[in-house]
Design a protein around this motif. Structure first.
Motif, short mmCIF file in Angstrom:
data_model
loop_
_atom_site.label_atom_id
_atom_site.label_comp_id
_atom_site.label_asym_id
_atom_site.label_seq_id
_atom_site.Cartn_x
_atom_site.Cartn_y
_atom_site.Cartn_z
N ALA A 12 0.84 -1.20 0.00
CA ALA A 12 0.00 0.00 0.00
C ALA A 12 0.87 1.25 0.00
O ALA A 12 0.61 2.20 -0.76
CB ALA A 12 -0.94 0.00 1.21
N GLU A 70 -6.04 1.35 2.65
CA GLU A 70 -5.45 0.69 1.48
C GLU A 70 -4.84 -0.65 1.87
O GLU A 70 -4.95 -1.63 1.13
CB GLU A 70 -4.41 1.60 0.83
N THR A 71 -4.24 -0.71 3.04
CA THR A 71 -3.70 -1.98 3.53
C THR A 71 -4.83 -3.00 3.70
O THR A 71 -4.72 -4.15 3.27
CB THR A 71 -2.97 -1.77 4.88
#
Length: 83
Positions: A12, A70-71
């Motif tokens: 990410a 995002e992770t």
């Protein structure tokens, strides 16, 4: 079960950094961490502490939560492709 948080966080971070056109060297300087440590984060060899997520988010000019989101998205993508 082995944790993949560090690996997904690294992916990410690289994606966001590249999308913003920021070099690894520049991000390290902006966030006040060593380039070696940043490299370990990006390669999934380290899991970041909350303070580090905040520092990286600020240096990238994004909300630290965006790095976490995002992770999480990448982790969900990975788990759905392995089932």
């Amino acid at each position: 079960m082995e944790s993949k948080v560090g690996e997904h966080f690294g992916r990410a971070l690289v994606q966001i950094r590249n999308n913003l056109g920021i070099s690894q060297y520049r991000l390290a300087k902006l966030s006040g961490i060593s380039e070696g440590y940043l490299n370990k984060l990006e390669n999934g060899k380290r899991e970041p502490r909350a303070e580090m997520i905040i520092r990286l988010g600020r240096a990238l000019g994004i909300a630290p939560g965006d790095l976490i989101n995002e992770t999480d998205r990448l982790m969900r993508e990975g788990s759905s492709s392995s089932t």
